[in-house]
Design a protein around this motif. Structure first.
Motif, PDB file in Angstrom:
ATOM      1  N   PHE A   1       1.272  -1.004   0.145  1.00 51.59           N
ATOM      2  CA  PHE A   1      -0.272  -0.328   0.247  1.00 51.59           C
ATOM      3  C   PHE A   1       0.814   1.255  -0.176  1.00 51.59           C
ATOM      4  CE2 PHE A   1      -2.653  -2.906   1.980  1.00 51.59           C
ATOM      5  CZ  PHE A   1      -3.924  -3.024   1.767  1.00 51.59           C
ATOM      6  N   VAL A   2       0.340   2.208  -0.551  1.00 46.06           N
ATOM      7  CA  VAL A   2       0.852   3.648  -0.806  1.00 46.06           C
ATOM      8  C   VAL A   2       0.022   4.576   0.072  1.00 46.06           C
ATOM      9  CG1 VAL A   2       2.335   5.237  -2.310  1.00 46.06           C
ATOM     10  CG2 VAL A   2       2.125   2.893  -2.546  1.00 46.06           C
ATOM     11  N   VAL A   3       0.568   5.510   1.044  1.00 47.50           N
ATOM     12  CA  VAL A   3      -0.468   6.997   1.667  1.00 47.50           C
ATOM     13  C   VAL A   3       0.020   7.084   1.921  1.00 47.50           C
ATOM     14  CG1 VAL A   3      -1.243   7.441   4.227  1.00 47.50           C
ATOM     15  CG2 VAL A   3      -1.561   4.920   3.574  1.00 47.50           C
ATOM     16  N   VAL A   4      -0.197   8.521   1.253  1.00 45.50           N
ATOM     17  CA  VAL A   4      -0.028  10.164   0.760  1.00 45.50           C
ATOM     18  C   VAL A   4      -0.617  10.855   1.965  1.00 45.50           C
ATOM     19  CG1 VAL A   4       1.101   9.911  -1.373  1.00 45.50           C
ATOM     20  CG2 VAL A   4      -0.583  10.398  -1.541  1.00 45.50           C
ATOM     21  N   TRP A   5      -0.153  11.976   1.970  1.00 39.92           N
ATOM     22  CA  TRP A   5      -1.038  13.029   2.927  1.00 39.92           C
ATOM     23  C   TRP A   5      -0.883  14.331   2.575  1.00 39.92           C
ATOM     24  CZ3 TRP A   5       1.866   9.296   5.082  1.00 39.92           C
ATOM     25  CH2 TRP A   5       3.218   9.817   6.003  1.00 39.92           C
TER      26      TRP A   5
ATOM     27  N   ARG B   1       2.461  23.523   4.408  1.00 44.36           N
ATOM     28  CA  ARG B   1       1.801  22.058   3.890  1.00 44.36           C
ATOM     29  C   ARG B   1       2.475  21.830   3.032  1.00 44.36           C
ATOM     30  NH1 ARG B   1      -4.783  23.679   4.644  1.00 44.36           N
ATOM     31  NH2 ARG B   1      -4.216  25.488   5.939  1.00 44.36           N
ATOM     32  N   ASP B   2       2.656  20.896   3.133  1.00 43.94           N
ATOM     33  CA  ASP B   2       3.776  19.565   2.271  1.00 43.94           C
ATOM     34  C   ASP B   2       3.038  18.759   2.238  1.00 43.94           C
ATOM     35  OD1 ASP B   2       6.057  21.020   2.311  1.00 43.94           O
ATOM     36  OD2 ASP B   2       6.537  20.948   4.287  1.00 43.94           O
ATOM     37  N   VAL B   3       3.203  17.726   1.216  1.00 37.10           N
ATOM     38  CA  VAL B   3       2.666  16.207   0.699  1.00 37.10           C
ATOM     39  C   VAL B   3       4.147  15.232   0.997  1.00 37.10           C
ATOM     40  CG1 VAL B   3       2.041  15.053  -0.855  1.00 37.10           C
ATOM     41  CG2 VAL B   3       1.349  17.252  -1.204  1.00 37.10           C
ATOM     42  N   TYR B   4       3.453  14.553   1.734  1.00 39.99           N
ATOM     43  CA  TYR B   4       4.484  13.197   1.982  1.00 39.99           C
ATOM     44  C   TYR B   4       3.852  12.379   2.142  1.00 39.99           C
ATOM     45  CZ  TYR B   4       7.458  16.308   4.763  1.00 39.99           C
ATOM     46  OH  TYR B   4       8.935  17.474   5.141  1.00 39.99           O
ATOM     47  N   GLY B   5       4.807  10.683   1.860  1.00 40.40           N
ATOM     48  CA  GLY B   5       4.239   9.473   1.648  1.00 40.40           C
ATOM     49  C   GLY B   5       5.080   7.828   2.710  1.00 40.40           C
TER      50      GLY B   5
ATOM     51  N   LEU C   1       5.060  -0.913   8.774  1.00 47.58           N
ATOM     52  CA  LEU C   1       5.610   0.405   7.899  1.00 47.58           C
ATOM     53  C   LEU C   1       6.957   0.199   7.053  1.00 47.58           C
ATOM     54  CD1 LEU C   1       5.169   3.293  10.725  1.00 47.58           C
ATOM     55  CD2 LEU C   1       4.010   2.829   8.916  1.00 47.58           C
ATOM     56  N   LEU C   2       7.173   0.523   6.203  1.00 46.81           N
ATOM     57  CA  LEU C   2       8.041  -0.176   5.257  1.00 46.81           C
ATOM     58  C   LEU C   2       9.613   1.383   5.002  1.00 46.81           C
ATOM     59  CD1 LEU C   2       6.599  -1.966   2.600  1.00 46.81           C
ATOM     60  CD2 LEU C   2       7.657  -2.730   4.669  1.00 46.81           C
ATOM     61  N   ASP C   3       8.478   2.503   5.709  1.00 50.03           N
ATOM     62  CA  ASP C   3      10.263   3.116   5.439  1.00 50.03           C
ATOM     63  C   ASP C   3      10.136   3.755   7.028  1.00 50.03           C
ATOM     64  OD1 ASP C   3       9.938   3.120   2.698  1.00 50.03           O
ATOM     65  OD2 ASP C   3       7.926   4.199   2.955  1.00 50.03           O
TER      66      ASP C   3
ATOM     67  N   LYS D   1       8.862   1.088  -6.345  1.00 44.88           N
ATOM     68  CA  LYS D   1       7.940   0.607  -5.876  1.00 44.88           C
ATOM     69  C   LYS D   1       8.740   0.797  -3.840  1.00 44.88           C
ATOM     70  CE  LYS D   1       5.375  -2.432  -8.530  1.00 44.88           C
ATOM     71  NZ  LYS D   1       5.004  -3.539  -8.455  1.00 44.88           N
ATOM     72  N   SER D   2      10.199   0.993  -4.493  1.00 50.60           N
ATOM     73  CA  SER D   2      11.210   1.534  -3.038  1.00 50.60           C
ATOM     74  C   SER D   2      11.321   2.343  -2.574  1.00 50.60           C
ATOM     75  CB  SER D   2      12.676   0.711  -3.875  1.00 50.60           C
ATOM     76  OG  SER D   2      13.153   2.032  -4.661  1.00 50.60           O
ATOM     77  N   GLY D   3      10.048   3.448  -3.095  1.00 48.12           N
ATOM     78  CA  GLY D   3       9.806   4.958  -2.023  1.00 48.12           C
ATOM     79  C   GLY D   3      10.176   5.890  -2.741  1.00 48.12           C
ATOM     80  N   GLN D   4      10.953   5.741  -4.643  1.00 44.15           N
ATOM     81  CA  GLN D   4      12.460   6.254  -4.477  1.00 44.15           C
ATOM     82  C   GLN D   4      11.253   7.456  -5.058  1.00 44.15           C
ATOM     83  OE1 GLN D   4      15.133   7.444  -3.218  1.00 44.15           O
ATOM     84  NE2 GLN D   4      14.983   6.116  -2.266  1.00 44.15           N
ATOM     85  N   THR D   5      11.103   9.335  -5.017  1.00 38.76           N
ATOM     86  CA  THR D   5      10.984  10.098  -6.375  1.00 38.76           C
ATOM     87  C   THR D   5      11.520   9.840  -7.324  1.00 38.76           C
ATOM     88  OG1 THR D   5      11.458  11.911  -5.467  1.00 38.76           O
ATOM     89  CG2 THR D   5       9.520  11.362  -4.274  1.00 38.76           C
TER      90      THR D   5
END
Length: 169
Positions: free
Chosen positions: A64-68, A80-84, A93-95, A151-155
């Motif tokens: 799963f990927v969650v962003v907020w 205000r910033d966007v994280y995931g 939690l994988l990160d 999939k590794s969480g890299q932008t």
């Protein structure tokens, strides 16, 4: 029972379970729900000094990927910033730390995402082109930016501090 309840819920399905995410108080939580309706234990996805709100969640084919939208850094322009964060289908939690999707100047808000099985595309309202302009209408003037997340969480489209693809400017 949580004194604050929950708000800004979002849900995604992995093929085996649903991940329900929501904010409560200033923090972000998740709960796995089985297809038969069995509700698992609540776990914390992110806590911090400011609100974690306006959530989106998707399944990338593995996790799963969650962003907020994060209001935690009150010293930052617009605050205000966007994280995931990536979460396993078992709720781990994988990160170790949240992934900075966009921490550019001014505010970034209202994230959304979709995944294609290889990468996810995260989009948001971005105000980097509108320094000092009033922010009195949510989300106020802004452009639409996005970045791909592997999939590794890299932008994949630059750093969180300066990157992103201008989609509608």
């Amino acid at each position: 029972v949580r004194p604050f309840g929950g708000r800004s819920p979002a849900v995604a399905f992995s093929g085996d379970s649903y991940l329900v995410v929501y904010s409560a108080g200033q923090d972000l939580y998740g709960v796995l729900v089985s297809p038969s309706g069995q509700v698992g234990s609540e776990f914390t996805i992110q806590s911090g000094p400011g609100d974690q709100a306006y959530l989106a969640v998707a399944f990338d084919g593995i996790n799963f990927v969650v962003v907020w939208e994060d209001h935690g850094d009150l010293t930052h322009d617009g605050a205000r910033d966007v994280y995931g964060r990536r979460i396993s289908p078992q709720g781990a939690l994988l990160d170790a730390e949240p992934i900075p999707i966009s921490t550019a100047a001014e505010a970034q808000s209202s994230p959304a995402l979709a995944c294609d099985g290889t990468n996810c595309l995260v989009i948001w309202v971005d105000r980097r082109q509108y320094p000092g302009q009033p922010y009195n209408v949510s989300p106020g003037p802004g452009d639409i930016y996005g970045t791909r997340l592997d999939k590794s969480g890299q932008t994949l489209d630059g750093s969180g501090a300066a990157g992103g693809l201008p989609i509608a400017t």
